[in-house]
Scaffold this active site. Structure first.
Site, PDB file in Angstrom:
ATOM      1  N   THR A 167       0.893  -1.152   0.000  1.00  0.00           N
ATOM      2  CA  THR A 167       0.000   0.000   0.000  1.00  0.00           C
ATOM      3  C   THR A 167       0.928   1.197   0.000  1.00  0.00           C
ATOM      4  O   THR A 167       2.095   1.064   0.345  1.00  0.00           O
ATOM      5  CB  THR A 167      -0.825   0.015   1.313  1.00  0.00           C
ATOM      6  OG1 THR A 167      -1.366  -1.266   1.534  1.00  0.00           O
ATOM      7  CG2 THR A 167      -1.931   1.047   1.280  1.00  0.00           C
ATOM      8  N   GLY A 219      -0.552  -3.468   4.993  1.00  0.00           N
ATOM      9  CA  GLY A 219      -0.315  -4.860   5.386  1.00  0.00           C
ATOM     10  C   GLY A 219      -1.554  -5.703   5.166  1.00  0.00           C
ATOM     11  O   GLY A 219      -2.320  -5.458   4.228  1.00  0.00           O
TER      12      GLY A 219
END
Lengths: 299, 299
Positions: A167, A219
């Site tokens: 991300t 994550g």
């Protein structure tokens, strides 16, 4: 006084895979994104503009799992999530599973600015983008050889959760004392069934509130969502009086970890204090303040 | 000891519109849904099963804005959001903008049980539903004359946020001491651009955690999302030591209200205490405990 921090994903790089060449590329990409956001703050711009510019830079860089170079779904498409939030007004904009949008974070920003809504998804969000002049790109723009390889790996392993995470995100404190956050992602490799992760979930992967802090997570998105991790950091500070560091450590290294998730977050408080916390091997990360103090790090 | 509470939407009914006939229908619908969930708890079933059954009953009832009888989008379609969460495991399942799914809450439950994911949207979620034998219905099943009228009103007023709100939800404490929550909605009338509300957002409209409480929100979804309202109730209890009532009052009557949102919530704590709080004229609501104590109310 002003500070910006960014991340390019946690748990996505392992020590053994990190060649010198790869490390150089990551550091350059982080430096470029950090500078894009930092320059906005340095010339007196808003935290909201700074986090948008920093994230845009990483969306444009094929190295990161967001925008160009994002992960591929099981159907070999790029479907992206993003969110942005202003700590002063608590206004937020977010998108889920959009295709062909050059900068999902710019679309999230347009939703924040121009609608009463918070979250738009898929073809509806893309219709909004068309109506508001948000730039599109063809499929070829997004798909990189690297992500195509990762999709093949993910398909072979049939463990979509363990390959190709990542991300990008940014948090900032501007000279007016306002906080903001932006997060953007291509999700996990080989994702199926219209899976939406934590990035576009206000409170989950993305949250900012001038009362205490701004947080962007990265994550294993499902664990971050179930922990309502970004808002939890805020609540531990605002309701329990913990420091930013204590709050971030508890959320990442206890709560999300105990659920089973490998993850990280970046956070900034009203004093410009920065925390970059992760419970796995790596988080691509960087920060810099008005005195030029800061760091760029990976492992 | 066991308790269930349900809502059929806040701020959707005004005193002046509430005819005797309408009130009778609402009370019957709430009684039916409450009993469906209550019976699960009475025979020793789980809170998760109880909230699913209560919400299913309201999805099947054309009176409520969920499942059959849900609001219509600007394109005259029914697009539904739902979420379910277990307070013991913190596992959650949610869907956004699904069409033709008879019971979106059953789909959310299947996601909770059968995947590693939390939130699936649109055609992806519908493909998952097909692969897992979730019942579909044709468009005609969902569309009611009442909602069609509301869509016309909303289109005339061009204020989609003020017409045809409503959500259904349930929270429960079972005999094992576990908490659960379920929320389901057709969103707002005349919604555009793939708008997703607070219902499927874990922490926003839906949250359960055995440490303290389970919460289902209803009303102006965007304000609920920005306030991360359901998780905020939890944090005020867990981190600040407030009672369930104090936490609910602060979140609904101060925080969400100050942002500008008309909304309500139902909540239950580990002792079976129930709160049904709203900051506008009405919330369709009901609760009952193991001693048969309870109420059904509207204004």
């Amino acid at each position: 006084m002003f500070t910006i921090a960014i991340h390019g994903g946690a748990c996505s790089v392992t020590r053994s895979e990190l060649t010198e060449e790869k490390e150089k590329q990551y550091r350059e990409g982080l430096e470029e994104a950090l500078t894009a956001g930092y320059n906005v703050l340095a010339r007196g711009g808003s935290a909201l503009d700074a986090v948008e510019q920093a994230v845009k830079s990483m969306e444009d860089n094929p190295l990161f799992n967001a925008g160009r170079g994002a992960n591929l779904t099981s159907e070999e498409k790029v479907e992206m999530d993003a969110a942005i939030m202003c700590g002063k007004t608590l206004k937020a904009g977010a998108v889920a599973n959009v295709r062909n949008i050059r900068n999902p974070i710019a679309l999230a920003r347009a939703i924040l600015e121009k609608t009463e809504n918070v979250l738009l998804d898929k073809d509806g969000a893309m219709a909004f983008a068309r109506d508001h002049g948000i730039p599109f790109e063809p499929d070829e723009y997004f798909v990189t050889e690297h992500r195509f390889q990762m999709l093949q790996e993910a398909k072979e392993e049939e463990e979509s959760n363990n390959v190709g995470k990542g991300t990008v995100g940014a948090v900032a404190l501007d000279q007016e004392g306002n906080l903001a956050v932006a997060t953007s992602t291509g999700g996990i490799a080989n994702k199926k069934y219209g899976r939406v992760g934590d990035s576009p979930i206000i409170g989950g992967g993305t949250y900012a509130n001038n009362r205490a802090c701004a947080i962007s997570c990265t994550g294993d998105g499902e664990y971050i969502m179930r922990a309502v991790a970004a808002h939890d950091v805020f609540c531990l500070m605002d309701y329990k009086g913990l420091s930013l560091r204590e709050a971030c450590e508890i959320v990442m290294k206890e709560k999300v970890k105990e659920l089973g998730g490998g993850a990280g977050l970046i956070a900034i408080d009203r004093s410009g204090q920065v925390e970059l916390v992760f419970n796995c091997e790596s988080m691509l990360r960087a920060w810099r303040n008005e005195r030029g103090e800061g760091e760029i790090a990976i492992l």
